[in-house]
Design an enzyme around this catalytic site. Sequence first.
Site, PDB file in Angstrom:
ATOM      1  N   ARG A 195      -0.444   8.623   9.557  1.00  0.00           N
ATOM      2  CA  ARG A 195      -0.420   7.364  10.112  1.00  0.00           C
ATOM      3  C   ARG A 195       0.069   6.127   8.862  1.00  0.00           C
ATOM      4  O   ARG A 195      -0.387   6.078   7.093  1.00  0.00           O
ATOM      5  CB  ARG A 195      -1.951   6.304   9.515  1.00  0.00           C
ATOM      6  CG  ARG A 195      -2.092   4.792  10.560  1.00  0.00           C
ATOM      7  CD  ARG A 195      -2.819   4.195  10.555  1.00  0.00           C
ATOM      8  NE  ARG A 195      -3.782   4.564   9.674  1.00  0.00           N
ATOM      9  CZ  ARG A 195      -4.833   4.096   9.289  1.00  0.00           C
ATOM     10  NH1 ARG A 195      -4.323   2.054   8.552  1.00  0.00           N
ATOM     11  NH2 ARG A 195      -5.538   3.984   8.419  1.00  0.00           N
ATOM     12  N   HIS A 242      -8.875   9.553   3.427  1.00  0.00           N
ATOM     13  CA  HIS A 242      -7.860   7.569   1.893  1.00  0.00           C
ATOM     14  C   HIS A 242      -8.239   9.075   0.823  1.00  0.00           C
ATOM     15  O   HIS A 242      -9.249   9.353   0.835  1.00  0.00           O
ATOM     16  CB  HIS A 242      -9.790   6.764   2.285  1.00  0.00           C
ATOM     17  CG  HIS A 242      -8.670   5.644   1.762  1.00  0.00           C
ATOM     18  ND1 HIS A 242      -8.288   6.094   1.088  1.00  0.00           N
ATOM     19  CD2 HIS A 242      -7.481   4.437   2.720  1.00  0.00           C
ATOM     20  CE1 HIS A 242      -7.862   5.021   0.892  1.00  0.00           C
ATOM     21  NE2 HIS A 242      -7.515   3.683   1.205  1.00  0.00           N
ATOM     22  N   HIS A 276     -10.920   9.045   7.085  1.00  0.00           N
ATOM     23  CA  HIS A 276     -10.091   7.904   6.934  1.00  0.00           C
ATOM     24  C   HIS A 276      -9.921   7.605   8.659  1.00  0.00           C
ATOM     25  O   HIS A 276     -10.678   6.644   9.031  1.00  0.00           O
ATOM     26  CB  HIS A 276      -9.858   7.611   6.072  1.00  0.00           C
ATOM     27  CG  HIS A 276      -9.225   5.943   6.253  1.00  0.00           C
ATOM     28  ND1 HIS A 276     -10.653   4.963   5.769  1.00  0.00           N
ATOM     29  CD2 HIS A 276      -8.437   5.071   6.505  1.00  0.00           C
ATOM     30  CE1 HIS A 276     -10.170   4.394   5.490  1.00  0.00           C
ATOM     31  NE2 HIS A 276      -8.938   4.122   6.373  1.00  0.00           N
ATOM     32  N   ARG A 280      -0.063   8.447   2.500  1.00  0.00           N
ATOM     33  CA  ARG A 280      -1.893   9.261   2.039  1.00  0.00           C
ATOM     34  C   ARG A 280      -1.736  10.374   1.937  1.00  0.00           C
ATOM     35  O   ARG A 280      -3.284  11.072   1.446  1.00  0.00           O
ATOM     36  CB  ARG A 280      -2.893   8.347   3.478  1.00  0.00           C
ATOM     37  CG  ARG A 280      -3.350   7.582   2.473  1.00  0.00           C
ATOM     38  CD  ARG A 280      -4.550   6.978   3.620  1.00  0.00           C
ATOM     39  NE  ARG A 280      -4.497   5.579   3.524  1.00  0.00           N
ATOM     40  CZ  ARG A 280      -4.455   3.752   4.241  1.00  0.00           C
ATOM     41  NH1 ARG A 280      -5.507   4.641   5.505  1.00  0.00           N
ATOM     42  NH2 ARG A 280      -4.609   2.648   4.174  1.00  0.00           N
ATOM     43  N   GLU A 327       1.149  -1.288  -0.031  1.00  0.00           N
ATOM     44  CA  GLU A 327       0.078  -0.502   0.140  1.00  0.00           C
ATOM     45  C   GLU A 327       1.118   1.411  -0.196  1.00  0.00           C
ATOM     46  O   GLU A 327       1.942   0.876   0.335  1.00  0.00           O
ATOM     47  CB  GLU A 327      -0.500  -0.217   1.055  1.00  0.00           C
ATOM     48  CG  GLU A 327      -1.572  -1.552   0.829  1.00  0.00           C
ATOM     49  CD  GLU A 327      -3.034  -0.450   2.763  1.00  0.00           C
ATOM     50  OE1 GLU A 327      -3.605  -0.256   2.430  1.00  0.00           O
ATOM     51  OE2 GLU A 327      -2.986  -2.060   2.897  1.00  0.00           O
TER      52      GLU A 327
END
Length: 529
Positions: free
Chosen positions: A393, A250, A358, A297, A122
């Site tokens: 994160r 997100h 998110h 992100r 990811e």
Amino acid sequence: MNAEKKLQYSDFLIIGSGVAGLSFALKTANEFKNSTITIITKTDKNECNTKYAQGGISTVWDKTVDSFEQHIEDTLTAGDGLCDEKVVKMVVESAPDRLNELIKWGTKFDKTESGEYSLGREGGHSQDRVLHHKDITGAEIERALIARVEETKNITFLTHHYAIDLITEHQITKKKIKRKEKITCYGAYVLDEKKGVVKTFSSKITMLATGGNGQVYNTTTNPVVATGDGIAIAYRTKAEISDVEFIQFHPTALFNPGEYPAFLISEAVRGEGAILRDYYGKRFMKKYDKREELASRDIVARAIDNELKKSGTPHVYLDCTHLDFNSFEKHFPNITAKCLTLGIDVRKDFIPVSPAQHYICGGVNINKNGKTSIKNLYASGEVTRSGLHGANRLASNSLLEGLVFSHNACQNLKKRFSKIKEPQNIPVWNDSGVVKNMEKILITHDRNEVKTIMSNYVGIVRSNERLLRAERRLRVLYEDNKRLYDYSELSTDLCELRNLITTAYLITQFSKNRKENKGGFYSADLVNK
Ligand code: SIN
């Protein structure tokens, strides 16, 4: 609301039934075999943010191609300089053990044809290291843990039980307590929604595992239960809170107006090679980061936001048409099926996507053992600020965080649990007071207002003026809610609204105090400083 006069006691009271709460329950049940453990959750057993996690859990699994150092480095880079390095190292190095435990508890992760665990990638990860179960990893973890909890004798699992407030010296001495004073937690007041009574739960240890707060925004991937309850109730007991201005949006929620919460198109899809295109089909990520679609992100979400603002278009696209469909469908059956219900065939159509709230990176401060600043109150998972995430994160580090801190909390309790005395003289919920017949619709209006304020003024891009506007409007809502709370019949909706306003206010205040753009916090006024 009537109070149940009988006190409910259990050694451990766990608030929340995601991965953090359930794993803590299993650990303590095993470690303290003669103790009683109660889990309360506000709706159904598995309704929580964990259930909706698609991507998986990151861990260094294959040391021939990956290393703890690389996972640590990726986490620190995503966190934009604000992670606690010691905590990152501790979490990353304990990840394989925690994952093995999850497997032992019955969680099934996907394997390759040769029988090895299949590792996904990811955004922000320099290696493939995400263990997953198709694109429904969180639901699989919930299935396995709930089954295990249900067969564990000393755990009681109560659904439709909603924690209103923690019990501390505030209720016992009835004195105003200052933030820096020594405060102890003795349990919680809990609304039993089915019986319509408030129960008083006393406990030696309370674990706060209530998850996130996505419901403060209009567009979120979080389920409707994610109302920031843990942060707000901990704040009311004067627990230390930090980093709540770091909200993670997100980048790729499915653009489907009217669908609520927003359906997530997992970052693992970009990990498989999917490409972002603007409304007119042009690629754009190169302009923003050399890692392009796999930048962290915050960077990808801001890039999309910028493209949308420049073009005035409602969404961008995720292009999967060049990917091998068979393997795509195998890894992402849920996403493939969801797209088809909207007439999107990922073999030939681009998927319309836009960012959605998110995750909250900050929360209730905990140390490496999951201890909060309030004695006998532990916390684990998204509700916390542990130092792992810093300002942003890293994908798939969140379920891991819950597992690690719940484990550490149990380890810590091995040293001190036997010395903790059962709380005495706990007052039952005070149900006296005037109840006026307030219209329920007022709660709905206020809830919608919080979301609009936060989305308009405390979103991906903030500014001094926007934050001031949010602050002023939230103050009015706070006053209105206080009157509603003081005089109308207590209900989950009303308490949730109170918590939404509190967390929205905290995010706004912490944003005002942040003087540098970092990770999930970005103010247009700070750009060139
Ligand atoms: C995703 O699958 O994109 C979400 C995973 C995460 O939030 O860590």
